[in-house]
Write a protein that holds these residues in place. Sequence first.
Motif, PDB file in Angstrom:
ATOM      1  N   HIS A 112       0.619  -1.215   0.127  1.00  8.73           N
ATOM      2  CA  HIS A 112       0.133   0.123  -0.229  1.00  8.73           C
ATOM      3  C   HIS A 112       0.649   1.372  -0.065  1.00  8.73           C
ATOM      4  O   HIS A 112       0.278   2.493   0.422  1.00  8.73           O
ATOM      5  N   HIS A 113       2.165   1.256  -0.202  1.00 14.85           N
ATOM      6  CA  HIS A 113       2.884   2.249  -0.066  1.00 14.85           C
ATOM      7  C   HIS A 113       2.659   3.745  -0.513  1.00 14.85           C
ATOM      8  O   HIS A 113       2.452   4.899   0.109  1.00 14.85           O
ATOM      9  N   PRO A 114       1.995   3.731  -1.918  1.00 11.82           N
ATOM     10  CA  PRO A 114       1.639   5.356  -2.325  1.00 11.82           C
ATOM     11  C   PRO A 114       0.397   5.677  -1.408  1.00 11.82           C
ATOM     12  O   PRO A 114       0.246   6.985  -1.815  1.00 11.82           O
ATOM     13  N   PHE A 115      -0.430   5.016  -0.846  1.00  9.85           N
ATOM     14  CA  PHE A 115      -1.621   5.461   0.113  1.00  9.85           C
ATOM     15  C   PHE A 115      -1.195   5.539   1.567  1.00  9.85           C
ATOM     16  O   PHE A 115      -2.248   6.183   1.887  1.00  9.85           O
ATOM     17  N   LEU A 116      -0.263   5.130   2.051  1.00 12.21           N
ATOM     18  CA  LEU A 116       0.004   5.345   3.414  1.00 12.21           C
ATOM     19  C   LEU A 116      -0.209   6.719   3.988  1.00 12.21           C
ATOM     20  O   LEU A 116      -0.640   6.957   4.959  1.00 12.21           O
ATOM     21  N   SER A 117      -0.009   7.714   3.430  1.00  8.37           N
ATOM     22  CA  SER A 117       0.004   8.914   3.936  1.00  8.37           C
ATOM     23  C   SER A 117      -1.296   9.555   3.957  1.00  8.37           C
ATOM     24  O   SER A 117      -1.872  10.296   4.603  1.00  8.37           O
ATOM     25  N   LEU A 118      -2.234   8.620   3.321  1.00  8.72           N
ATOM     26  CA  LEU A 118      -3.758   9.028   3.173  1.00  8.72           C
ATOM     27  C   LEU A 118      -4.550   8.325   4.205  1.00  8.72           C
ATOM     28  O   LEU A 118      -5.722   8.599   4.512  1.00  8.72           O
ATOM     29  N   LEU A 119      -3.678   7.475   4.971  1.00  9.40           N
ATOM     30  CA  LEU A 119      -4.606   6.638   5.638  1.00  9.40           C
ATOM     31  C   LEU A 119      -4.566   7.071   7.256  1.00  9.40           C
ATOM     32  O   LEU A 119      -3.752   7.523   7.815  1.00  9.40           O
ATOM     33  N   PRO A 120      -5.895   7.254   7.788  1.00  5.58           N
ATOM     34  CA  PRO A 120      -5.921   7.359   9.401  1.00  5.58           C
ATOM     35  C   PRO A 120      -4.884   6.255  10.034  1.00  5.58           C
ATOM     36  O   PRO A 120      -4.931   5.238   9.779  1.00  5.58           O
ATOM     37  N   VAL A 121      -4.501   6.910  10.970  1.00  2.38           N
ATOM     38  CA  VAL A 121      -3.322   6.105  11.822  1.00  2.38           C
ATOM     39  C   VAL A 121      -4.161   5.432  12.932  1.00  2.38           C
ATOM     40  O   VAL A 121      -4.931   5.888  13.744  1.00  2.38           O
ATOM     41  N   HIS A 122      -4.134   3.723  12.933  1.00  3.89           N
ATOM     42  CA  HIS A 122      -4.642   2.988  13.988  1.00  3.89           C
ATOM     43  C   HIS A 122      -3.634   2.434  14.659  1.00  3.89           C
ATOM     44  O   HIS A 122      -2.640   2.212  14.088  1.00  3.89           O
ATOM     45  N   PRO A 123      -4.069   2.021  15.910  1.00  3.43           N
ATOM     46  CA  PRO A 123      -2.831   1.295  16.782  1.00  3.43           C
ATOM     47  C   PRO A 123      -2.582  -0.135  16.296  1.00  3.43           C
ATOM     48  O   PRO A 123      -3.592  -0.614  15.938  1.00  3.43           O
ATOM     49  N   ARG A 124      -1.462  -0.646  16.389  1.00  5.62           N
ATOM     50  CA  ARG A 124      -1.319  -1.768  16.022  1.00  5.62           C
ATOM     51  C   ARG A 124      -0.209  -2.404  17.067  1.00  5.62           C
ATOM     52  O   ARG A 124       0.701  -1.741  17.532  1.00  5.62           O
ATOM     53  N   VAL A 125      -0.306  -3.875  17.344  1.00  4.72           N
ATOM     54  CA  VAL A 125       0.624  -4.446  17.959  1.00  4.72           C
ATOM     55  C   VAL A 125       0.946  -5.879  17.541  1.00  4.72           C
ATOM     56  O   VAL A 125       0.502  -6.175  16.573  1.00  4.72           O
ATOM     57  N   PRO A 126       2.133  -6.494  18.078  1.00  4.30           N
ATOM     58  CA  PRO A 126       2.574  -7.525  17.473  1.00  4.30           C
ATOM     59  C   PRO A 126       1.546  -8.834  17.173  1.00  4.30           C
ATOM     60  O   PRO A 126       0.823  -8.910  18.084  1.00  4.30           O
ATOM     61  N   TYR A 127       1.611  -9.467  16.183  1.00  6.61           N
ATOM     62  CA  TYR A 127       0.855 -10.875  16.059  1.00  6.61           C
ATOM     63  C   TYR A 127       1.336 -11.907  16.635  1.00  6.61           C
ATOM     64  O   TYR A 127       2.526 -12.099  16.743  1.00  6.61           O
ATOM     65  N   PRO A 128       0.259 -12.730  17.427  1.00  9.04           N
ATOM     66  CA  PRO A 128       1.145 -13.775  18.334  1.00  9.04           C
ATOM     67  C   PRO A 128       1.610 -14.953  17.268  1.00  9.04           C
ATOM     68  O   PRO A 128       0.800 -16.155  17.303  1.00  9.04           O
ATOM     69  N   ALA A 129       2.216 -14.767  16.491  1.00  9.11           N
ATOM     70  CA  ALA A 129       2.589 -15.940  15.561  1.00  9.11           C
ATOM     71  C   ALA A 129       3.781 -16.626  15.919  1.00  9.11           C
ATOM     72  O   ALA A 129       4.091 -16.884  17.071  1.00  9.11           O
ATOM     73  N   CYS A 130       4.489 -17.445  14.957  1.00  9.51           N
ATOM     74  CA  CYS A 130       5.577 -18.159  15.318  1.00  9.51           C
ATOM     75  C   CYS A 130       6.658 -17.315  16.342  1.00  9.51           C
ATOM     76  O   CYS A 130       7.068 -16.201  15.981  1.00  9.51           O
ATOM     77  N   PRO A 131       7.025 -17.914  17.340  1.00 14.36           N
ATOM     78  CA  PRO A 131       7.922 -17.347  18.317  1.00 14.36           C
ATOM     79  C   PRO A 131       9.170 -16.543  17.624  1.00 14.36           C
ATOM     80  O   PRO A 131       9.682 -15.745  18.538  1.00 14.36           O
ATOM     81  N   ASP A 132       9.674 -17.211  16.748  1.00 12.43           N
ATOM     82  CA  ASP A 132      10.815 -16.679  16.331  1.00 12.43           C
ATOM     83  C   ASP A 132      11.022 -15.485  15.324  1.00 12.43           C
ATOM     84  O   ASP A 132      11.922 -15.267  14.629  1.00 12.43           O
ATOM     85  N   ARG A 133       9.864 -14.938  15.139  1.00  9.75           N
ATOM     86  CA  ARG A 133       9.726 -14.051  14.266  1.00  9.75           C
ATOM     87  C   ARG A 133      10.426 -12.898  14.888  1.00  9.75           C
ATOM     88  O   ARG A 133      10.249 -12.432  16.047  1.00  9.75           O
TER      89      ARG A 133
END
Length: 402
Positions: A112-133
């Motif tokens: 989505h890089h051309p649009f990133l500056s147009l997006l409202p910012v929402h909070p994000r946290v790490p995903y509970p996936a493979c432990p070694d990410r």
Amino acid sequence: SIWLNVHGHRVQEIDDALRAQLDRVAHCTMLGQANVPATLLARRLVEIAPDGLTRVQFSDSGATAVEIAIKIAIQYWANEGRDGKQQVLGYFNNYHGDTFGAMAVAPSEIFHHPFLSLLPVHPRVPYPACPDRPYVTPEDRCAPSILHSTEQALREHSEDIAAVIIEPVEGAGGILPAEPGFLRGLRELCDRYDVMMIVDEVATGFGRTGWTFACDAERVTPDLLCLGKGLSGGYLPVAATLATETIFEAFLGEVAERKTLFHGHSFAGNPLGCAASLANIDLFESLLDGLPEKVHVLHELIKPIQDLPHVLEVRHRGLMVGVELAADPEAGRPFSWSQQAGMVVTSEAQRLGLLIRPIGNVVIFMPPLVSTTDDLAEMAGMLREAVVNAQAELDRLAMESK
Ligand code: PMP
């Protein structure tokens, strides 16, 4: 029909249902009215969905199912007099679609890089996936502490947060399954902090994880459930957002109270699509019993791929498989995204007769649910052979990336 197909192509029962519907009516909008196949499908979805999801809004793609869930969550709180709750907590590396709302809750540098500056910012946290990410911090490594960063965000910002949105398995992110138990823990957190839980099962729904819905494995009922892809057996663009009765009731009132969700798409509830979906669900139910064996067989079949050069990891959940390639797996040195190492393998696979698709360095394999164990063996063999055949080219790319 990669990722979508459930029963194969030209399935007699689905084709017949479509033809029969064509003789009645091809389309009529759901703006101010209903139609028979959409009504029957809504009822059927409520029957098979996790208990407590009783209301259905149709749309026509996974992204619109997500948009609708986000809008319902935000407007629910506004209707309840809490219009400060407008943010949606999401997870890094999740993917929810390419429309603006869906991009905003899962923005991606790559997609989505051309649009990133147009997006409202929402909070994000790490995903509970493979432990070694690399992005999983030490305190997030194992249950129950994997809930830590989610809880922290909710504790600090729940006054602003309308909902949490999650994929039970990161699909476009490279087939990374959430730790078992995470959805259940998240359900408890959402209740404790008064936020809606949106589960995006556009990719995982309809048997992909070995369950009808990934939520079923943890006996979790989200407030909002997004469905698409396999809903119509992969035949036609049908999507749905399911909601609880509590949510539905918050939208009732006098016209002047302006509690209505003004969100409709011209083709929502299309009778042909709904007829195909009903036939799909009938057939799907007869596939369910055989699924655990297919899942087990597939997991055994793909094990040998793990030992091939340039394979960093083979990940799976149900009938979803991701083979992550690396320039030097031992040293953890990745291929760069621009090298598109996955494409080298999928081109080889295509040459062998297996149509699969990479996302960056991950080769994704999602066989149709109808595949027999013999089909799975044949396809897994082709996948392995494709990785073997690709080795010289992968060696070259690895040298280039040094
Ligand atoms: N959510 C998830 C989890 C998906 O995998 C996808 C599609 N890959 C979408 C949403 C978007 O669906 P669509 O392409 O139908 O808009």
